[in-house]
Design an enzyme around this catalytic site. Structure first.
Site, PDB file in Angstrom:
ATOM      1  N   SER A  82       0.757  -0.875   0.232  1.00  0.00           N
ATOM      2  CA  SER A  82       0.486  -0.416   0.039  1.00  0.00           C
ATOM      3  C   SER A  82       0.683   1.867   0.015  1.00  0.00           C
ATOM      4  O   SER A  82       1.555   0.985  -0.958  1.00  0.00           O
ATOM      5  CB  SER A  82      -0.628   0.011   1.315  1.00  0.00           C
ATOM      6  OG  SER A  82      -1.934   0.768   0.957  1.00  0.00           O
ATOM      7  N   HIS A 110      -2.380  -1.087  -3.245  1.00  0.00           N
ATOM      8  CA  HIS A 110      -3.566  -0.426  -2.762  1.00  0.00           C
ATOM      9  C   HIS A 110      -3.814   0.649  -4.002  1.00  0.00           C
ATOM     10  O   HIS A 110      -2.532   1.804  -3.609  1.00  0.00           O
ATOM     11  CB  HIS A 110      -4.094   0.535  -1.442  1.00  0.00           C
ATOM     12  CG  HIS A 110      -4.222  -1.315  -0.479  1.00  0.00           C
ATOM     13  ND1 HIS A 110      -3.879  -1.326   0.720  1.00  0.00           N
ATOM     14  CD2 HIS A 110      -4.478  -2.234  -0.732  1.00  0.00           C
ATOM     15  CE1 HIS A 110      -4.141  -2.755   1.355  1.00  0.00           C
ATOM     16  NE2 HIS A 110      -4.839  -3.239   0.104  1.00  0.00           N
ATOM     17  N   ASP A 157      -4.836  -5.174   5.851  1.00  0.00           N
ATOM     18  CA  ASP A 157      -4.971  -5.696   4.676  1.00  0.00           C
ATOM     19  C   ASP A 157      -3.961  -6.863   4.470  1.00  0.00           C
ATOM     20  O   ASP A 157      -2.561  -5.621   4.790  1.00  0.00           O
ATOM     21  CB  ASP A 157      -4.563  -4.841   3.601  1.00  0.00           C
ATOM     22  CG  ASP A 157      -5.400  -5.794   2.315  1.00  0.00           C
ATOM     23  OD1 ASP A 157      -6.231  -6.903   2.858  1.00  0.00           O
ATOM     24  OD2 ASP A 157      -5.472  -6.003   1.582  1.00  0.00           O
TER      25      ASP A 157
END
Length: 344
Positions: free
Chosen positions: A166, A193, A286
């Protein structure tokens, strides 16, 4: 059947070398098939005289092949090297029955890459004596690959890598894959992400920096070795039992879609102890649930260390599960990827 009989049957299924034969010559197809079909350690999956039909079968069957046996005669149509390059994408051993001279073979090996490309020389494929000679050479070569297949079964190297990334992740991924010069012979799946519509730019950038094919995952696509698949923005990317990519718009997990948890959980069921799961820099948690599944299924788990992370949220959350094997810098992660491939 008793327990021992069941174990022997299962072991035999693992060890058999799975192959297909492609040859435009009816005679050669029959001779090659007849010789190999007699061997209990070889499983001839299918025979083809049309290249496109063979490729569609490979793409659609979901079978993990060990060998494709090819007759070189279609080289005369100017398509031979193109076909070899195409088939190399499937990370399968290619045995070529050929009457090419040594200099031409050397040129093809330099162009295509000699790894997993094996030539069986014959002086004149129309001569019956020569054909019977190459049949014996052929069985020796296939058994060499069969022994390699046994080693792969023992060490469970039907492998893959899954990566969660991310905030700050693109730079880390660019560094890792930009410096990964060794072909690792396994697929890599990435959840990065980023806002919808930005994945394509990231894929193009990563592809420019590394020697691997980098692409957005496509629904129904069979995962190939030495390809990096990035989950497209707005879709979860999962792997099914045929090693096909499944994209879906199911509800977000951990407030994100794509979610690394969806990828990690699905891949852990397929690759089991052959899976390497990596959580890189990023905000949130996540990948943490997915790390648990990878570890439960026998895989290896890594989290990026705090010192090299832009945001330590995702790695920290993964570490707190108690299921992370190693906490590493980006240089150490690069080393572990090569180590996982068995190339050290």
């Amino acid at each position: 059947m008793g327990k021992i009989g069941k174990n022997l049957k299962y072991r035999d299924q693992i060890i058999k070398t799975k192959l297909i034969i492609y040859d435009e010559s009816n005679l050669m197809r029959k001779l090659v098939y007849d010789r190999l079909a007699k061997d209990a350690g070889i499983n001839i999956i299918d025979i083809f005289d049309d290249y496109d039909e063979m490729k569609n079968f490979i793409l659609g069957s979901g079978i993990v092949l060990d060998v494709i046996i090819l007759n070189q005669s279609f080289y005369e149509n100017g398509d031979f090297i193109k076909y070899l390059l195409d088939l190399k994408n499937f990370a399968v051993n290619l045995i070529v029955i050929s009457n090419l001279d040594d200099s031409t073979i050397s040129f093809i090996e330099r162009t295509v890459g000699a790894e997993k490309l094996i030539f069986i020389r014959c002086l004149n494929k129309s001569g019956l004596k020569d054909i019977f000679d190459i049949k014996e050479k052929l069985i020796d070569v296939v058994y060499g690959i069969k022994n390699s297949r046994i080693k792969r079964a023992i060490f469970d190297v039907q492998k893959a890598i899954v990566i969660a990334s991310s905030t700050g992740g693109p730079k880390v991924l660019e560094y890792i894959f930009g410096n990964l010069e060794t072909k690792i012979d396994m697929p890599v799946f990435i959840v990065q992400h980023m806002p919808e519509g930005h994945t394509k730019h990231f894929v193009d950038r990563l592809g420019e920096l590394c020697s691997y094919k980098v692409c957005e995952g496509k629904n129904g696509e069979i995962a190939m070795a030495n390809v990096v698949y990035v989950a497209p923005s707005g879709y979860h990317m999962e792997i099914d039992n045929k090693k096909q990519i499944n994209l879906n718009g199911n509800k977000p997990l951990n407030n994100v879609r794509p979610s690394a948890d969806a990828l990690f959980c699905s891949a852990s069921k397929i690759y089991k102890k052959g899976l390497l799961g990596i959580v890189l820099t990023g905000m949130g948690r996540d990948g943490s649930d997915g790390i648990r599944y990878i570890k439960i299924n026998g895989g290896i788990t890594i989290a990026q260390d705090e010192g090299s992370s832009t945001v330590f949220g995702m790695p920290k959350s993964a570490i707190e599960t108690g299921m992370v094997d190693k906490v590493l810098s980006k240089d150490e992660i690069l080393f572990e990827i090569v180590k996982h491939s068995g190339k050290l």
